[in-house]
Design an enzyme around this catalytic site. Structure first.
Site, PDB file in Angstrom:
ATOM      1  N   GLY A 128       0.798  -1.217   0.000  1.00 21.77           N
ATOM      2  CA  GLY A 128       0.000   0.000   0.000  1.00 21.77           C
ATOM      3  C   GLY A 128       0.828   1.262   0.000  1.00 21.77           C
ATOM      4  O   GLY A 128       0.343   2.333   0.396  1.00 21.77           O
ATOM      5  N   GLY A 129       2.082   1.176  -0.447  1.00 21.55           N
ATOM      6  CA  GLY A 129       2.911   2.364  -0.576  1.00 21.55           C
ATOM      7  C   GLY A 129       3.261   3.024   0.735  1.00 21.55           C
ATOM      8  O   GLY A 129       3.545   4.220   0.751  1.00 21.55           O
ATOM      9  N   SER A 174       4.841  -5.506  -2.620  1.00 21.58           N
ATOM     10  CA  SER A 174       4.905  -4.070  -2.902  1.00 21.58           C
ATOM     11  C   SER A 174       5.629  -3.337  -1.771  1.00 21.58           C
ATOM     12  O   SER A 174       6.780  -3.646  -1.481  1.00 21.58           O
ATOM     13  CB  SER A 174       3.490  -3.535  -3.138  1.00 21.58           C
ATOM     14  OG  SER A 174       3.541  -2.231  -3.679  1.00 21.58           O
TER      15      SER A 174
END
Length: 529
Positions: free
Chosen positions: A126-127, A208
């Protein structure tokens, strides 16, 4: 804080587990947690287990207080705790809170403190600005030969990764969100045996930004993992922009944030921010993100070059060998860079606009790596000739970004591990049926394989077996599939396993991809990676 916490890991504490009247109870030194047994999945879950004191009040932007000091009594661990506040939100919505430092533990039904099971620890993506720990562990748990699955909440956005010169000079902790993750790993070392786990068999995994977190734990403290994990896995490792914590970049973001929070005119900006209510900070964070119209994620871990925890950036650390010496499994998807530019509000950086030009491509990449120079972009244009992408600036830009941020980072880590003699496994996920964009492989791991058919179902079964067998024995094995060979080329990161419906097979990393990745990593100092 890290040293004190590590000393605490060695102290004796009171903890045991028992099963009474169909309920599994785990008693720790700060609370008794009652799990939920599910005979249909053969899993016992303990949800919303606090692993540190709430980071609120005077503990906002401080390292987690661990072990928890507040006695909780008996806790019915049947529901997830609050998620950490994501960006964007205009206010604190129900189910999110600053008080969010929880883990979720999933064990095989009947596991006891004598089971000594390996553990898979999940860091969500989720960055570093969004996402939560509420993932469905059932498919992976059922695919394994017996393991424990733990997912972690950690502070996000302005609560976990605020930086800048004013912030860095204050009595606060840099990279608090990363310290949360580290503390959760300490919690596992101290307490997981009571749930049936073996603290000497911990494998950390993420996707991610979660995989970016795995990368940072590999290089933290100069590569000393402090005995917190013994293997590492990462899907689409995010190689984010990582300037110094007191850099102008972070200072500018801090100034925007403080202004939106109504603190910029205060004689003591940090005191004002610490006194502000959560709603004010949530709104200020969203306004700050909205102000940076060419950047996808503005809050990431920063380089604390004067400290010890994250004092070195990834490219330098993996080039020098200053990383945790543990086996690894890393990889990426074919179309990692697809669709990102289309999310940018600034049309001058949005390569999906019909009037996009070469300058638009530069603005897109430079929006994510602000110190990327025009000279370096000119070299990139030679490595990514427009004709190779059907004369589409959108396709050209997505390939640059996908490789710079995600594809080449897995290659870098696998190659570095191979150079020092570690077993490293590298994969390439390519699925024409379900898509191969960033995050597409997660359906293979967390969706029931019964939702799919034919070659897709067979691929997903194999992937679940690969991932869980690596957790259990650090050797990815799947029934009726060719052997997954470890990386032998310590430059290219090959060979790697092609994960494709109807075509799982080893493949080499092409010389062209290897050259493009070498280019991006040669810019480590320039673009702060």
């Amino acid at each position: 804080m890290m040293l004190i916490s590590n000393i605490l890991l060695g102290l004796c504490f009171f903890a045991f587990s028992s099963t009474v009247d169909g309920q599994t109870t785990v008693e720790l030194d700060y609370g008794t947690f009652i799990g939920v047994e599910d005979s249909s999945t053969n899993i016992t879950s303990f949800l919303g287990v606090r692993y540190a004191e709430p980071p609120v009040g005077d503990l906002r932007w401080q390292a987690p207080v661990f072990p928890p000091t507040t006695q909780l009594g008996t806790v019915n661990a049947s529901a997830y705790g609050n998620s950490c506040i994501p960006v964007p939100q205009s206010t604190v919505v129900s189910g999110t809170s600053e008080d969010c430092l929880f883990v979720n533990v999933f064990t095989p039904l009947g596991a006891t403190s004598n089971s000594n099971l390996p553990i898979m620890v999940c860091l969500h993506g989720g960055g570093f600005q969004s996402g939560n720990s509420q993932v469905d562990a059932v498919p992976l748990m059922n695919a394994s030969a017996g393991m424990i699955f733990v997912s972690i909440e950690y502070r996000l956005g302005q609560f976990g990764f605020l930086a800048g010169s004013t912030f860095a000079a204050a009595n606060v902790s840099l990279n608090a969100g990363m310290l949360d993750q580290r503390t959760a790993l300490m919690w596992i070392q101290r307490y997981i045996s009571s749930f049936g786990g073996d603290p000497t068999q911990v494998t950390i995994w993420g996707e991610s930004a979660g995989a970016g977190g795995i990368m940072f734990h590999l290089i933290a403290n100069g590569g000393d993992q402090e005995g917190l994990f013994h293997a590492a896995m990462g899907d689409s490792v995010s190689l984010s922009y990582m300037p110094d914590c007191d850099s102008d970049y972070h200072s500018d973001i801090f100034a925007l944030f403080a202004g939106f929070a109504g603190c910029s005119s205060s004689s003591d900006v940090m005191a004002c921010l610490l006194a502000a209510d959560a709603d004010t900070l949530v709104s200020a964070g969203t306004q700050t993100v909205d102000n940076r119209t060419s950047t996808l994620y503005i809050w990431d871990p920063c380089a604390d070059t004067g400290g010890t925890f994250l004092a070195t950036r990834p490219v330098e650390a993996f080039a020098s060998g200053a990383f945790a010496q543990v086996p690894g499994l890393f990889g990426s998807n074919t179309d990692e860079g697809a669709n990102w530019s289309a999310d940018l509000p600034n049309p001058d950086a949005n390569t999906s606009e019909p009037n996009a030009t070469e300058t638009t491509v530069y603005n897109f990449v430079a929006g994510q790596y602000p110190t990327f120079t025009n000279d370096s972009f000119a070299t990139a244009m030679e490595l990514y000739p427009l004709a190779d992408y059907n004369n589409s600036f959108s396709l050209q830009g997505q390939q640059m970004y996908g490789e710079a941020r995600y594809i080449c980072s897995g290659l870098m880590i696998a190659a570095a591990m191979s150079r020092v003699g570690l077993d490293a496994y590298h994969y390439h996920y390519n699925n024409p049926d379900q898509g191969s964009d960033h995050g597409s492989e997660l359906i293979a791991l967390f969706d029931p394989t019964s939702d799919f058919s034919g070659n897709d179902a067979a691929l997903f079964v194999s992937m679940q077996e690969f991932w869980t067998s690596f957790v259990i024995a650090q050797s990815p094995i799947a029934a009726s599939v060719s052997t997954w060979l470890p990386v032998t080329n310590s430059t290219s990161g090959g060979p790697r396993l092609l994960l494709q419906p109807g075509g799982i097979a080893m493949e080499n990393v092409t010389d062209a991809l290897s050259a493009r990745c070498a280019f991006w990593h040669s810019l480590g100092a320039e673009i702060s990676t």
